[in-house]
Write a protein that holds these residues in place. Structure first.
Motif, mmCIF file in Angstrom:
data_model
loop_
_atom_site.group_PDB
_atom_site.id
_atom_site.type_symbol
_atom_site.label_atom_id
_atom_site.label_comp_id
_atom_site.label_asym_id
_atom_site.label_seq_id
_atom_site.Cartn_x
_atom_site.Cartn_y
_atom_site.Cartn_z
ATOM 1 N N GLN A 275 -32.586 31.002 -33.617
ATOM 2 C CA GLN A 275 -32.061 32.401 -33.641
ATOM 3 C C GLN A 275 -30.653 32.544 -33.744
ATOM 4 O OE1 GLN A 275 -34.492 31.329 -31.453
ATOM 5 N NE2 GLN A 275 -34.242 32.361 -29.591
ATOM 6 N N ASP A 276 -30.015 31.160 -33.449
ATOM 7 C CA ASP A 276 -28.722 31.126 -33.662
ATOM 8 C C ASP A 276 -28.210 30.784 -35.123
ATOM 9 O OD1 ASP A 276 -28.754 29.092 -30.570
ATOM 10 O OD2 ASP A 276 -28.156 31.128 -30.734
ATOM 11 N N THR A 277 -28.979 30.736 -35.928
ATOM 12 C CA THR A 277 -28.610 30.604 -37.300
ATOM 13 C C THR A 277 -27.863 31.845 -37.956
ATOM 14 O OG1 THR A 277 -30.537 29.254 -37.836
ATOM 15 C CG2 THR A 277 -29.819 30.393 -39.924
ATOM 16 N N ALA A 278 -26.807 31.458 -38.444
ATOM 17 C CA ALA A 278 -25.818 32.793 -38.947
ATOM 18 C C ALA A 278 -24.726 32.148 -39.590
ATOM 19 C CB ALA A 278 -25.483 33.516 -37.604
ATOM 20 N N VAL A 279 -23.978 33.232 -40.233
ATOM 21 C CA VAL A 279 -22.348 32.622 -40.467
ATOM 22 C C VAL A 279 -21.813 33.035 -39.375
ATOM 23 C CG1 VAL A 279 -20.543 33.239 -41.968
ATOM 24 C CG2 VAL A 279 -23.037 33.019 -42.907
ATOM 25 N N TYR A 280 -20.851 32.159 -38.861
ATOM 26 C CA TYR A 280 -19.847 32.391 -37.769
ATOM 27 C C TYR A 280 -18.606 32.448 -38.229
ATOM 28 C CZ TYR A 280 -23.745 30.763 -34.558
ATOM 29 O OH TYR A 280 -24.781 31.190 -33.863
ATOM 30 N N SER B 206 -26.071 20.348 -30.553
ATOM 31 C CA SER B 206 -24.893 21.042 -30.227
ATOM 32 C C SER B 206 -23.862 20.881 -31.372
ATOM 33 C CB SER B 206 -24.082 20.026 -29.210
ATOM 34 O OG SER B 206 -24.876 20.355 -27.886
ATOM 35 N N LEU B 207 -22.991 21.891 -31.461
ATOM 36 C CA LEU B 207 -21.962 21.670 -32.361
ATOM 37 C C LEU B 207 -20.710 22.293 -31.801
ATOM 38 C CD1 LEU B 207 -23.437 23.710 -35.535
ATOM 39 C CD2 LEU B 207 -22.575 21.427 -35.265
ATOM 40 N N ARG B 208 -19.455 22.101 -32.319
ATOM 41 C CA ARG B 208 -18.157 22.613 -31.754
ATOM 42 C C ARG B 208 -17.653 23.069 -33.019
ATOM 43 N NH1 ARG B 208 -12.693 20.484 -28.901
ATOM 44 N NH2 ARG B 208 -12.428 19.247 -30.992
ATOM 45 N N LEU B 209 -17.405 24.360 -32.924
ATOM 46 C CA LEU B 209 -16.684 24.992 -34.375
ATOM 47 C C LEU B 209 -15.151 25.420 -33.727
ATOM 48 C CD1 LEU B 209 -19.143 28.264 -34.848
ATOM 49 C CD2 LEU B 209 -19.131 25.864 -35.783
ATOM 50 N N SER B 210 -14.435 25.086 -34.853
ATOM 51 C CA SER B 210 -12.917 25.109 -34.514
ATOM 52 C C SER B 210 -12.438 26.368 -35.555
ATOM 53 C CB SER B 210 -12.157 23.946 -34.961
ATOM 54 O OG SER B 210 -12.678 23.003 -34.073
ATOM 55 N N CYS B 211 -11.566 27.001 -35.180
ATOM 56 C CA CYS B 211 -10.592 27.931 -35.886
ATOM 57 C C CYS B 211 -9.180 27.848 -35.777
ATOM 58 C CB CYS B 211 -11.315 29.388 -35.688
ATOM 59 S SG CYS B 211 -10.200 30.461 -36.404
ATOM 60 N N LEU C 204 -15.307 27.017 -30.253
ATOM 61 C CA LEU C 204 -16.696 27.377 -29.602
ATOM 62 C C LEU C 204 -17.506 26.228 -29.500
ATOM 63 C CD1 LEU C 204 -18.086 30.074 -28.620
ATOM 64 C CD2 LEU C 204 -19.103 30.165 -30.886
ATOM 65 N N GLN C 205 -17.793 25.940 -28.241
ATOM 66 C CA GLN C 205 -18.704 24.727 -28.149
ATOM 67 C C GLN C 205 -20.011 25.472 -27.990
ATOM 68 O OE1 GLN C 205 -18.205 21.411 -28.022
ATOM 69 N NE2 GLN C 205 -20.530 21.178 -27.788
ATOM 70 N N ILE C 206 -21.083 25.009 -28.903
ATOM 71 C CA ILE C 206 -22.439 25.420 -28.735
ATOM 72 C C ILE C 206 -23.408 24.555 -28.302
ATOM 73 C CG2 ILE C 206 -24.004 26.924 -30.287
ATOM 74 C CD1 ILE C 206 -21.841 27.520 -32.227
ATOM 75 N N ASN C 207 -24.137 24.823 -27.234
ATOM 76 C CA ASN C 207 -25.291 23.701 -26.953
ATOM 77 C C ASN C 207 -26.516 24.537 -26.946
ATOM 78 O OD1 ASN C 207 -23.082 21.962 -26.160
ATOM 79 N ND2 ASN C 207 -22.800 22.837 -24.040
ATOM 80 N N VAL D 20 -8.792 29.789 -40.470
ATOM 81 C CA VAL D 20 -9.730 28.785 -41.213
ATOM 82 C C VAL D 20 -10.877 28.138 -40.174
ATOM 83 C CG1 VAL D 20 -10.251 26.812 -42.850
ATOM 84 C CG2 VAL D 20 -8.137 28.437 -42.854
ATOM 85 N N GLU D 21 -12.291 28.351 -40.369
ATOM 86 C CA GLU D 21 -13.138 27.851 -39.491
ATOM 87 C C GLU D 21 -13.672 26.529 -39.850
ATOM 88 O OE1 GLU D 21 -14.245 32.483 -39.584
ATOM 89 O OE2 GLU D 21 -13.523 30.644 -41.157
#
Length: 127
Positions: free
Chosen positions: A89-94, A17-22, A81-84, A5-6
């Protein structure tokens, strides 16, 4: 039941910035290599960052190197996933994904190698 689960996606301005978790359930987490993939509209799914079972080996695609950082917490059964310095162009479903491997397996970030997938989280970069 095996499940990934993301969370953490959203709408962010360029440069943000964002931090994604799974978080995983139903698997012996430290037996699995983990990866983050993304798919933009009209494009193929891209392997952007993957991490070995113990976390000591990582892979980054050229498009995200130096801006993204992958990590894992085996006790929490979570990969991050730490995203800075986000760009439009990073727009997407992760998506996060997992594959069971032996301890010494080389890290793969090829989507067809992965057998367990999350449902994805949308990341949109826009001003």
């Amino acid at each position: 039941q095996v499940q990934l689960v993301e969370s953490g996606g959203g709408l962010v301005q360029p440069g943000g910035s964002l931090r994604l978790s799974c978080t995983a359930s139903g698997i012996t987490f430290n037996y699995y290599e983990l990866g983050w993939f993304r798919q933009a509209p009209g494009k193929e799914r891209e392997g952007i960052s993957c991490i070995s079972r113990g976390g000591g080996r990582t892979y980054y695609s050229d498009s995200v190197k130096d801006r993204f950082t992958i990590s894992r917490d085996n006790d929490r059964k979570t990969v991050y996933l730490q995203i800075n310095n986000l760009k439009p162009q990073d727009t997407a479903v992760y998506y996060c994904a997992a594959r069971r491997v032996i301890l010494s397996a080389p890290v793969s970030c090829v989507s067809s190698d992965y057998t367990v997938w999350g449902q994805g989280t949308q990341v949109t970069i826009s001003s």
